[in-house]
Design a protein around this motif. Structure first.
Motif: not given
Length: 520
Positions: A166-176
């Protein structure tokens, strides 16, 4: 001009040589200006000035009438142009010049032709700037099987893979920003709690796990808050929108309380496995589930019993409730179609959405409830209006394989899809939309162009340009093949009806062809 007095043979006579008054309607601004000039010259010099034209007599009559009092030829009214300076004067030098315009259609006979040209140019530019793909989030080591949105944060998305990660992503930085090894085997489903403090996952290891949304502090181990070991494999999970209750599906639908390790109640109707369960976001006590025996079953959590079910020709993979219309939901089916139902009238769907050329695996609604996005085994995603049978947009790339899951973000601007080749892709919901802050003039021009395109959307040339899409060769060939097959079926049915006894071959609408039965 004063009246002229003549004297002759001891008697006096008055001769009025003043020309008759000019009507007020013919009194122009030029006459008014000449009158003011004549009056000013008298006041300054004190001598009489002779004026040519009708200005001097009018001024003389106006003074005479004013001095003589009321009478048949007294004071007259003059209509003068009046303008508000705020309508045409700039506040600063940086502002644009305001140009007054008369919108009378009689003065603009070629307005429709100009608007058509503008609409055509706007449609062409829309296709030129249609670049929907934004970014690819890579990091998974196996295919992406499920995704979940954070209920409070627009920039946070969760994803589960086929290797239990399971991964949680930050869409603003576009990274895990966080990685968890949650299960052994597939992550079959995941959902976030309504407050956004934790999330739940289910997997092939027959467990339900609750995790904190925040990362552990330095020195702490990555462990779940709660773990529930079940008797069978769970294939899906969804959380209640307002209460600490969640539902799982597998061999049956179970309703769980977060504080208990056993289900509050179990709901079942049939003997086959259930692939998906979803809570209604408006009438939060209603649930919908999809089973492998081609059923769509609706439940009421208050009664702890099933309400009704509809049986289709082929299996339904998942469903999604409309967030704005409490009774409507859309089901993604194996027969390449999507069906929008009203749960009060399951005898026939409200709309059949057909454009995919392979099984539809996932569907998600936009926050406005006017559109939804679907993911298909044919390596593409499509955006459908709720009230239209065909898609308005199709997204695909060369590297994107079978799309397993799809989500529409809560700000109605972006679409996320997860596919077999371990990537999550970020798309724009409107392919030609300009991102970032727009100036007021840009917004006004965009709204004006949009209204023009809506006004002329049915003109042949504009319609052809607006609907044209480039498709992969495989999808294009399958669409052409399915069109030929549909035409052959239609022709066969027409011939059978033509050569049969009248009334023996009933005319079945397209919406009812795919429904087998409704059981209450």
């Amino acid at each position: 001009m004063p009246r002229i007095l003549t004297r002759s043979s001891g008697c006096s006579a008055r001769v009025d040589r003043t020309p008759p008054l000019i009507p007020a309607a013919r009194f122009s601004s030029r006459t008014c200006r000449s009158t003011e000039r004549s009056a000013g010259s008298r006041d300054s010099g004190g001598s009489r000035a002779v004026h040519a034209g009708p200005a001097a007599p009018i001024a003389g009559r106006a003074r005479a009438g004013a001095g003589a009092g009321p009478g048949p030829r007294g004071a007259m009214r003059v209509k003068v142009l009046s303008r508000n300076p705020d309508d045409y004067v700039r506040e600063t030098k940086l502002d644009l010049q305001r140009v007054p315009r008369n919108y009378d259609p009689a003065l603009h006979p070629f307005e429709v032709a100009r608007e058509y040209t503008r609409a055509l140019n706007a449609t062409k530019l829309e296709r030129v700037f249609a670049k929907p793909f934004l970014s690819s989030l890579d990091g998974h080591r196996d295919g992406v099987n499920c995704m979940a949105k954070h209920p409070k944060s627009l920039s946070t998305v969760l994803s589960g893979a086929c290797d239990g990660e399971v991964k949680i992503w930050n869409l603003t930085k576009r990274q895990c920003i966080r990685t968890i090894q949650a299960h052994e085997g597939f992550v079959r489903g995941m959902c976030a709690r309504f407050c956004g403090t934790s999330f739940f996952t289910v997997g092939d290891d027959k467990t339900i796990k609750q995790w904190k949304m925040e990362s552990p502090e330095y020195g702490e181990e990555e462990e779940p808050i709660h773990t529930i070991l079940g008797k069978t494999v769970y294939t899906g999970i969804d959380h209640h929108w307002k209460e600490p209750v969640f539902a799982t599906c597998g061999h049956q639908v179970d309703i769980w309380d977060e504080q208990r390790t056993s289900p509050k109640c179990s709901l079942t109707w049939g003997f086959d496995s259930i692939s998906s369960v979803k809570f209604n976001p408006i009438e939060t006590y209603l649930l919908g589930s999809c089973a492998s025996d081609r059923n769509i079953v609706l439940y009421d959590m208050r009664k702890s019993t099933p309400l009704k079910k509809v049986i289709l020709n082929m299996r339904t993979n998942t469903l999604c409730w409309n967030p704005m219309e409490a009774f409507n939901f859309t089901a993604a089916n194996e027969d390449y179609n999507l069906y929008t139902f009203d749960m009060r009238f399951l005898e026939s769907p409200v709309m059949v959405h057909m454009d995919h050329v392979s099984a539809v695996l996932d569907v998600d609604y936009s926050p406005t409830g006017k559109e939804f996005v679907s993911a298909s085994f044919d390596k593409s995603i499509r955006i459908f209006p709720v009230d239209k049978g065909h898609s308005r947009e199709v997204y695909h790339t060369k590297r994107m394989q079978h799309v397993i899951t799809v989500k529409w973000t809560s700000d109605n601007k972006y679409i996320l899809c997860g596919s077999d080749e371990m990537n999550i892709r970020l798309w724009k919901a409107n392919a030609s939309e300009k991102l970032g802050v727009l100036a007021p003039r840009e917004k006004a021009a965009m709204n004006y162009n949009q209204k023009l395109k809506e006004k002329f959307q049915f003109h042949p040339q504009i319609r052809r340009i607006a609907q044209h899409r480039h498709l992969p060769k495989s999808i294009y060939c399958q669409i052409r093949e399915q069109r030929i097959m549909r035409e052959a079926r239609r022709r066969k049915e027409l011939n059978r009806r033509k050569h049969s006894k009248p009334g023996s071959v009933p005319l079945v609408p397209e919406r009812k062809k795919h429904i087998v039965a409704v059981v209450k």
